[in-house]
Design a protein around this motif. Structure first.
Motif, PDB file in Angstrom:
ATOM      1  N   ALA A 191     -11.368   2.753  -2.149  1.00 29.33           N
ATOM      2  CA  ALA A 191     -10.750   1.554  -2.720  1.00 29.33           C
ATOM      3  C   ALA A 191     -11.587   0.316  -2.412  1.00 29.33           C
ATOM      4  CB  ALA A 191      -9.327   1.392  -2.190  1.00 29.33           C
ATOM      5  N   SER A 192     -12.141   0.250  -1.215  1.00 27.72           N
ATOM      6  CA  SER A 192     -12.997  -0.878  -0.862  1.00 27.72           C
ATOM      7  C   SER A 192     -14.265  -0.891  -1.722  1.00 27.72           C
ATOM      8  CB  SER A 192     -13.361  -0.817   0.619  1.00 27.72           C
ATOM      9  OG  SER A 192     -14.161  -1.920   0.970  1.00 27.72           O
ATOM     10  N   ARG A 208     -16.853 -10.604  -1.954  1.00 28.14           N
ATOM     11  CA  ARG A 208     -17.244  -9.202  -2.118  1.00 28.14           C
ATOM     12  C   ARG A 208     -18.451  -9.029  -3.043  1.00 28.14           C
ATOM     13  NH1 ARG A 208     -14.179  -4.938  -0.835  1.00 28.14           N
ATOM     14  NH2 ARG A 208     -12.166  -5.275   0.136  1.00 28.14           N
ATOM     15  N   ILE A 258      -7.834   1.380  -8.069  1.00 30.03           N
ATOM     16  CA  ILE A 258      -7.528   1.025  -6.687  1.00 30.03           C
ATOM     17  C   ILE A 258      -6.042   1.255  -6.415  1.00 30.03           C
ATOM     18  CG2 ILE A 258      -7.378  -0.886  -5.027  1.00 30.03           C
ATOM     19  CD1 ILE A 258      -9.882  -2.076  -6.457  1.00 30.03           C
ATOM     20  N   SER A 273      -9.087   4.558   1.535  1.00 33.69           N
ATOM     21  CA  SER A 273      -9.369   3.146   1.831  1.00 33.69           C
ATOM     22  C   SER A 273     -10.850   2.829   1.660  1.00 33.69           C
ATOM     23  CB  SER A 273      -8.897   2.774   3.238  1.00 33.69           C
ATOM     24  OG  SER A 273      -9.567   3.545   4.205  1.00 33.69           O
ATOM     25  N   VAL A 274     -11.713   3.776   2.013  1.00 35.42           N
ATOM     26  CA  VAL A 274     -13.159   3.581   1.839  1.00 35.42           C
ATOM     27  C   VAL A 274     -13.495   3.500   0.347  1.00 35.42           C
ATOM     28  CG1 VAL A 274     -15.425   4.641   2.194  1.00 35.42           C
ATOM     29  CG2 VAL A 274     -13.714   4.719   4.018  1.00 35.42           C
ATOM     30  N   PRO A 296      -7.948  -6.605  -5.164  1.00 38.53           N
ATOM     31  CA  PRO A 296      -8.188  -7.998  -4.761  1.00 38.53           C
ATOM     32  C   PRO A 296      -7.293  -8.940  -5.558  1.00 38.53           C
ATOM     33  CG  PRO A 296     -10.263  -6.853  -5.130  1.00 38.53           C
ATOM     34  CD  PRO A 296      -9.165  -5.935  -5.601  1.00 38.53           C
ATOM     35  N   ARG A 308       0.855  -1.179   0.000  1.00 38.66           N
ATOM     36  CA  ARG A 308       0.000   0.000   0.000  1.00 38.66           C
ATOM     37  C   ARG A 308       0.894   1.232   0.000  1.00 38.66           C
ATOM     38  NH1 ARG A 308      -1.980   3.885   2.681  1.00 38.66           N
ATOM     39  NH2 ARG A 308      -4.163   4.388   2.856  1.00 38.66           N
ATOM     40  N   ASP A 351     -11.682 -13.691  -2.514  1.00 40.19           N
ATOM     41  CA  ASP A 351     -11.995 -12.294  -2.217  1.00 40.19           C
ATOM     42  C   ASP A 351     -13.043 -11.768  -3.198  1.00 40.19           C
ATOM     43  OD1 ASP A 351     -11.831  -9.902  -0.815  1.00 40.19           O
ATOM     44  OD2 ASP A 351     -10.028  -9.216  -1.852  1.00 40.19           O
ATOM     45  N   HIS A 393      -3.823   1.585  -2.853  1.00 39.14           N
ATOM     46  CA  HIS A 393      -4.240   0.347  -2.194  1.00 39.14           C
ATOM     47  C   HIS A 393      -4.010  -0.841  -3.113  1.00 39.14           C
ATOM     48  CE1 HIS A 393      -6.049   2.524   1.160  1.00 39.14           C
ATOM     49  NE2 HIS A 393      -6.291   3.448   0.249  1.00 39.14           N
ATOM     50  N   ALA A 438     -13.309  -2.104  -5.088  1.00 38.29           N
ATOM     51  CA  ALA A 438     -13.064  -3.552  -5.034  1.00 38.29           C
ATOM     52  C   ALA A 438     -14.381  -4.326  -5.068  1.00 38.29           C
ATOM     53  CB  ALA A 438     -12.248  -3.911  -3.788  1.00 38.29           C
ATOM     54  N   ASP A 439     -15.411  -3.802  -4.418  1.00 43.32           N
ATOM     55  CA  ASP A 439     -16.729  -4.443  -4.463  1.00 43.32           C
ATOM     56  C   ASP A 439     -17.276  -4.463  -5.890  1.00 43.32           C
ATOM     57  OD1 ASP A 439     -16.617  -4.802  -1.708  1.00 43.32           O
ATOM     58  OD2 ASP A 439     -17.950  -3.108  -1.266  1.00 43.32           O
TER      59      ASP A 439
END
Length: 165
Positions: free
Chosen positions: A25-26, A96, A79, A22-23, A87, A11, A92, A84, A29-30
């Motif tokens: 990037a998550s 997700r 991402i 991070s929020v 996945p 990272r 993962d 970050h 990723a979803d």
């Protein structure tokens, strides 16, 4: 050369003015997970569709899975641009994703309806991602999410248009 191959991805801190990377990037990723799962589902239906609508569904699904496969790369690279890690395991991706698999033996109409519904679910997640990104001053992710949502909304419409009798 061996030193170059021993670097472990990590990272990074990125200072572009985007808040809470991070929020975001998550969230990306979803969407990436849903995209990958929908690529597979679309490809599987592309392989297995039969009947009078074969050619239409076969050609449309090919265009769609090719588009989504390329988009997965864009999502993963965003991402990484946020500092970050994307996945990196199938587990993962599956955990997700909000998309569900249908049992085998579907008719062409059931395949088309399932794909249309899946595209709508991904579009919904992309709407949420665009809002999340906008609230955190990430116009790049907001723009990416908007463009991807437009693709998924159009894909759902085209699939439903094929399904009409």
């Amino acid at each position: 050369m061996s030193e170059a191959l021993s670097v472990v991805p990590s990272r990074d801190d990125v200072a572009t003015g985007v808040r809470e990377t991070s929020v975001i990037a998550s969230g990306i990723a979803d969407v990436l997970a849903d995209t990958y799962r929908l690529v597979f589902k679309t490809h599987a239906y592309h392989w297995n569709v039969e009947g009078p609508a074969f050619y239409s569904v076969h050609k449309l699904t090919e265009e769609q899975y090719e588009n989504m496969f390329a988009a997965a790369d864009d999502l993963a690279e965003r991402i990484r641009a946020l500092g970050h890690l994307a996945p990196s395991s199938l587990a993962d991706i599956v955990s997700r994703s909000k998309l569900e698999d249908k049992p085998g033996g579907l008719t062409a109409a059931e395949m088309v309806e399932d794909l249309a519904h899946s595209h709508e679910r991904v579009a919904h997640r992309l709407h949420a991602l665009a809002e999340l990104a906008g609230d955190r001053k990430d116009i790049v992710t907001e723009d990416l999410a908007t463009a991807r949502s437009a693709f998924h909304e159009q894909a759902a419409w085209m699939l439903r248009a094929i399904a009409k009798g």
